[in-house]
Scaffold this motif. Structure first.
Motif, PDB file in Angstrom:
ATOM      1  N   UNK A 233       0.839  -1.189   0.000  1.00 17.10           N
ATOM      2  CA  UNK A 233       0.000   0.000   0.000  1.00 17.10           C
ATOM      3  C   UNK A 233       0.877   1.243   0.000  1.00 17.10           C
ATOM      4  N   UNK A 234       0.668   2.113  -0.977  1.00 16.86           N
ATOM      5  CA  UNK A 234       1.462   3.329  -1.096  1.00 16.86           C
ATOM      6  C   UNK A 234       1.004   4.341  -0.051  1.00 16.86           C
ATOM      7  N   UNK A 235       1.974   4.913   0.634  1.00 15.08           N
ATOM      8  CA  UNK A 235       1.698   6.008   1.575  1.00 15.08           C
ATOM      9  C   UNK A 235       2.592   7.188   1.238  1.00 15.08           C
ATOM     10  N   UNK A 236       2.004   8.368   1.248  1.00 11.26           N
ATOM     11  CA  UNK A 236       2.722   9.609   0.990  1.00 11.26           C
ATOM     12  C   UNK A 236       2.452  10.550   2.151  1.00 11.26           C
ATOM     13  N   UNK A 237       3.511  11.056   2.759  1.00 12.66           N
ATOM     14  CA  UNK A 237       3.360  11.919   3.928  1.00 12.66           C
ATOM     15  C   UNK A 237       4.113  13.223   3.692  1.00 12.66           C
ATOM     16  N   UNK A 238       3.353  14.321   3.602  1.00 16.06           N
ATOM     17  CA  UNK A 238       3.954  15.626   3.381  1.00 16.06           C
ATOM     18  C   UNK A 238       4.318  16.285   4.719  1.00 16.06           C
ATOM     19  N   UNK A 239       5.311  17.175   4.638  1.00 16.79           N
ATOM     20  CA  UNK A 239       5.685  17.993   5.786  1.00 16.79           C
ATOM     21  C   UNK A 239       6.333  19.267   5.284  1.00 16.79           C
ATOM     22  N   UNK A 240       6.472  20.237   6.175  1.00  9.76           N
ATOM     23  CA  UNK A 240       7.176  21.454   5.833  1.00  9.76           C
ATOM     24  C   UNK A 240       6.313  22.675   5.594  1.00  9.76           C
ATOM     25  N   UNK A 241       5.011  22.505   5.636  1.00  9.23           N
ATOM     26  CA  UNK A 241       4.138  23.656   5.436  1.00  9.23           C
ATOM     27  C   UNK A 241       4.187  24.593   6.632  1.00  9.23           C
ATOM     28  N   UNK A 242       3.548  25.753   6.476  1.00 10.63           N
ATOM     29  CA  UNK A 242       3.516  26.712   7.571  1.00 10.63           C
ATOM     30  C   UNK A 242       3.108  28.077   7.107  1.00 10.63           C
ATOM     31  N   UNK A 243       3.323  29.052   7.989  1.00 10.73           N
ATOM     32  CA  UNK A 243       2.991  30.445   7.720  1.00 10.73           C
ATOM     33  C   UNK A 243       4.273  31.203   7.413  1.00 10.73           C
ATOM     34  N   UNK A 244       4.268  31.954   6.320  1.00 11.48           N
ATOM     35  CA  UNK A 244       5.447  32.711   5.914  1.00 11.48           C
ATOM     36  C   UNK A 244       4.999  34.038   5.322  1.00 11.48           C
ATOM     37  N   UNK A 245       5.846  35.048   5.448  1.00  8.51           N
ATOM     38  CA  UNK A 245       5.533  36.341   4.847  1.00  8.51           C
ATOM     39  C   UNK A 245       5.820  36.323   3.347  1.00  8.51           C
TER      40      UNK A 245
END
Length: 125
Positions: A1-13
């Motif tokens: 089963x393929x799993x994809x996990x994103x990270x690194x998002x956030x609030x930026x100016x």
């Protein structure tokens, strides 16, 4: 089963930078093209960037050309999206995706059969 996990998002100016990562598991990562997509509130999901299985070819949506860079590390089963000179209109949930088949056209959203859960990117003005 393929799993994809994103990270690194956030609030930026506006004018700032973020680097998104997407860790993949479940099948041979280096065999499949990868893409990044985004969906802003009230809008349809749209293509952002794609990279072929080897990393030799990249493809970008016009509005992000020259600002975003997609890359991959097949040894780490990870695809990245480096986002520079961010604008408020880049605010969206960003999704990484993997094509369903090794021969799929990486330029077509319909080719992508596996999706991550998304990571929020918010750019303030």
């Amino acid at each position: 089963q393929v799993q994809l996990v994103e990270s690194g998002g956030g609030l930026v100016q506006a004018g700032g930078s973020l680097r998104l990562s997407c860790a993949a598991s479940g099948r041979t990562f280096s065999s499949y093209h990868m893409g990044w997509f985004r969906q802003a509130p009230g809008k349809e999901r749209e293509f952002v960037a794609a990279i072929t299985w080897s990393g030799s070819i990249t493809f970008y949506e016009d509005s992000v050309k020259g600002r975003f860079t997609i890359s991959r590390d097949n040894a780490k089963n990870t695809v990245y999206l480096q986002m520079n000179s961010l604008k408020p209109e880049d605010t969206a949930v960003y999704y990484c995706a993997q094509v369903l088949n090794y021969y799929s056209d990486y330029r077509r959203m319909s080719s992508y059969g596996y999706w991550g859960q998304g990571t929020q990117v918010t750019v303030s003005s």
